[in-house]
Scaffold this active site. Structure first.
Site, PDB file in Angstrom:
ATOM      1  N   GLU A 224      74.925  36.703  41.772  1.00  0.00           N
ATOM      2  CA  GLU A 224      74.650  37.886  42.591  1.00  0.00           C
ATOM      3  C   GLU A 224      74.960  37.682  44.074  1.00  0.00           C
ATOM      4  O   GLU A 224      74.084  37.818  44.928  1.00  0.00           O
ATOM      5  CB  GLU A 224      73.198  38.338  42.400  1.00  0.00           C
ATOM      6  CG  GLU A 224      72.920  38.830  40.995  1.00  0.00           C
ATOM      7  CD  GLU A 224      71.589  39.527  40.833  1.00  0.00           C
ATOM      8  OE1 GLU A 224      70.723  39.404  41.728  1.00  0.00           O
ATOM      9  OE2 GLU A 224      71.397  40.199  39.806  1.00  0.00           O
ATOM     10  N   GLU A 332      73.450  39.811  33.442  1.00  0.00           N
ATOM     11  CA  GLU A 332      72.013  40.127  33.476  1.00  0.00           C
ATOM     12  C   GLU A 332      71.809  41.611  33.217  1.00  0.00           C
ATOM     13  O   GLU A 332      72.531  42.450  33.751  1.00  0.00           O
ATOM     14  CB  GLU A 332      71.389  39.772  34.830  1.00  0.00           C
ATOM     15  CG  GLU A 332      71.254  38.306  35.112  1.00  0.00           C
ATOM     16  CD  GLU A 332      70.505  38.031  36.429  1.00  0.00           C
ATOM     17  OE1 GLU A 332      69.754  38.924  36.882  1.00  0.00           O
ATOM     18  OE2 GLU A 332      70.698  36.943  36.986  1.00  0.00           O
TER      19      GLU A 332
END
Length: 516
Positions: A224, A332
């Site tokens: 991320e 995710e």
């Protein structure tokens, strides 16, 4: 300031672990596949094995183990702060003993066997760089880090499970969140080349260690990333793209074979700054959380409008990959789940969770339709999102549950907060007053712009400052604990002492079998 050596294990003699299984979880069937894993590679829009057969990776992230997070194991704030606070209360030796044992119990042969029994085939291993690197001795790679990762890779290999190595934190933090473990709400990684160089150094060491290992599906260089610097086309991510190109060259010079799993910018959601030419043997990764699966938004009801919005959200995120004919990995996703404690009753929790499972099924069907590999978040935690969770009656939960309740009531963990009504009277006037000092045209200037002014404030005030204060309160609960007591607390995370979220796991099993 963090005590930087607290991630180093003093190599305690570890007590043996008995292999028995809780009636809650049941006995573990044989692994889902008897075929040993083979080295994977990219072929057009597919991931394939050595025989050219398409492989769809389906699995989960084992967050909370080699990269701890506040909502997963119950502390407040950032991992390095938590470790430093525990060391001050317990002493460094006993604190290290506790964390070593918690990691040991968190993911074991029993966990891998259960995971494989569901027909899933891949574990994503989030890694905190501090297991390998000391900020006060940055040029040295610690061998202890390899031992920790090797143990998980090896136990997964035993059950024919692939692993993906995910660098979840880097020096300075690659994003503004708690899970990059910087202690700040600013991604300093993008502002200092020497921090970027250190992450390259770590990946060179990992590539050297794992090259040729067919059980490692590949490397996820950054979790991320959130780079605020704009590319020439005006979109954020200029330094991220440059760093990815450097990292790819450095890894390939050592390990030309393993796949790279490359996250998009702004929390794996934005590829607009990415170049026309893709990296070789690379899968591009999104994260695909839906707010319909969280308590702070409208709930999933299965309406046509909601299903259309889910599809559009996915289509937007994978537009780059489709245009380049490269594979997609959803690194995710997943809803969170209610309990009787926070929903008011078992019946109400069951009703909420039925909607969350409905959302999960809808997302899985979208991924299946597009042959997208995925890794659900999360395998194990203390009861909020994991496929497996620590028994509420365990020694660990009995010790920390009052703290967790208080932490939630104070709104300190973004991911674990059910609602913020308990602190509304404190923060709403405060934030409203602050907002009025900033002229309206400038309130949405700060990156990431997906967060409004209020969200930026609460990340600094609640999730950094107030969470660090709260962490001392948790550490005090461990004061005076002996090694025997600490072992009992850590063993609460062992598979035999956990419960399974059966509706979730059955859904994943059906999808893995192609029966969803």
């Amino acid at each position: 300031m963090p005590n930087h050596h607290l991630f180093t294990s003093p190599n305690y003699p570890l007590p043996p672990i008995t292999k028995q299984h809780s009636p809650t979880m049941g006995s573990i069937p044989a692994s889902g596949s008897s075929d040993p894993c083979k080295m994977l590679r990219v072929d057009g829009s597919r991931i394939v094995n050595a025989a050219g057969e398409t492989v769809i990776l389906k699995g989960a992230g084992v967050g909370g183990c080699l990269n701890m997070e506040n909502f997963i194991t119950g502390y407040a704030g950032h991992e390095h702060e938590h470790r430093a606070q525990m060391a001050e209360v317990l002493g460094e030796a006993r604190s290290q003993f506790f964390f070593d044992r918690l990691i040991h119990h968190f993911f074991s042969d029993d966990d891998a066997a259960y995971f494989a029994s569901l027909g899933l085939n891949c574990i994503r291993i989030p890694i905190n760089h501090r297991h390998f690197m000391d900020d006060m001795n940055p040029s040295t790679i610690r061998p202890e880090g390899f031992k920790l990762v090797d143990r998980i890779v090896d136990v997964c290999a035993k059950h024919n499970l692939y692993t993906i190595l995910d660098l979840h934190t880097v020096p300075g933090g690659q994003n503004q969140d708690w899970h990059s473990d910087s202690g700040l709400s600013r991604a300093m990684f993008w502002e200092f080349k020497d921090l970027q160089d250190r992450a390259i150094q770590l990946w060179e060491a990992l590539a050297e260690h794992y090259k040729g290992n067919p059980y490692v599906a590949g490397y996820n260089p950054l979790n991320e990333p959130a780079d605020p610097y704009k590319a020439t086309n005006g979109h954020h991510g200029a330094r991220l793209v440059a760093w990815y190109e450097r990292c790819e060259r450095a890894i390939r010079a050592i390990d030309p074979d393993h796949i790279l799993f490359v996250d998009g910018n702004t929390y794996a959601m934005d590829f607009r700054a990415f170049p026309e030419k893709t990296l070789p043997n690379t899968v591009y990764a999104i994260h695909d959380y839906s707010m319909l699966g969280f308590p702070i938004s409208e709930q999933y009801e299965g309406t046509d409008a909601q299903n259309k919005a889910l599809r559009q959200q996915l289509d937007r995120k994978v537009e780059y990959m489709r245009s380049k004919n490269v594979p997609v990995w959803n690194g995710e996703f997943g809803p969170v789940y209610a309990s009787a404690q926070n929903a008011g009753s078992e019946m109400e929790a069951a009703a909420i969770n039925a909607k969350r499972i409905g959302l999960l099924r809808a997302q899985l069907k979208n991924y299946a339709a597009d042959s997208i590999s995925w890794s659900i978040w999360l395998y194990k935690d203390i009861g909020y999102q994991g496929m497996v969770y620590v028994d509420p009656s365990s020694p660990y939960m009995k010790l920390i549950q009052p703290f967790v309740d208080k932490k939630q009531a104070l709104g300190l963990d973004f991911w674990g907060v059910v609602n913020k009504e308990g602190v509304k009277h404190l923060y709403e006037p405060f934030v409203n007053g602050l907002r009025e000092t900033v002229p309206e045209p400038f309130r949405n200037k700060k990156y990431p712009k997906i967060w409004n002014f209020d969200r930026h404030v609460e990340r600094v005030v609640r999730e950094c400052l107030m969470s660090e204060y709260a962490g001392w309160e948790l550490a005090e609960l461990f004061r005076g604990k002996t090694e025997e007591e600490l072992e009992e607390l850590a063993a609460s995370f062992a598979f035999k002492n956990c419960k399974g979220r059966e509706q979730l796991n059955e859904t994943l099993r059906l999808d893995a079998a192609g029966k969803l």
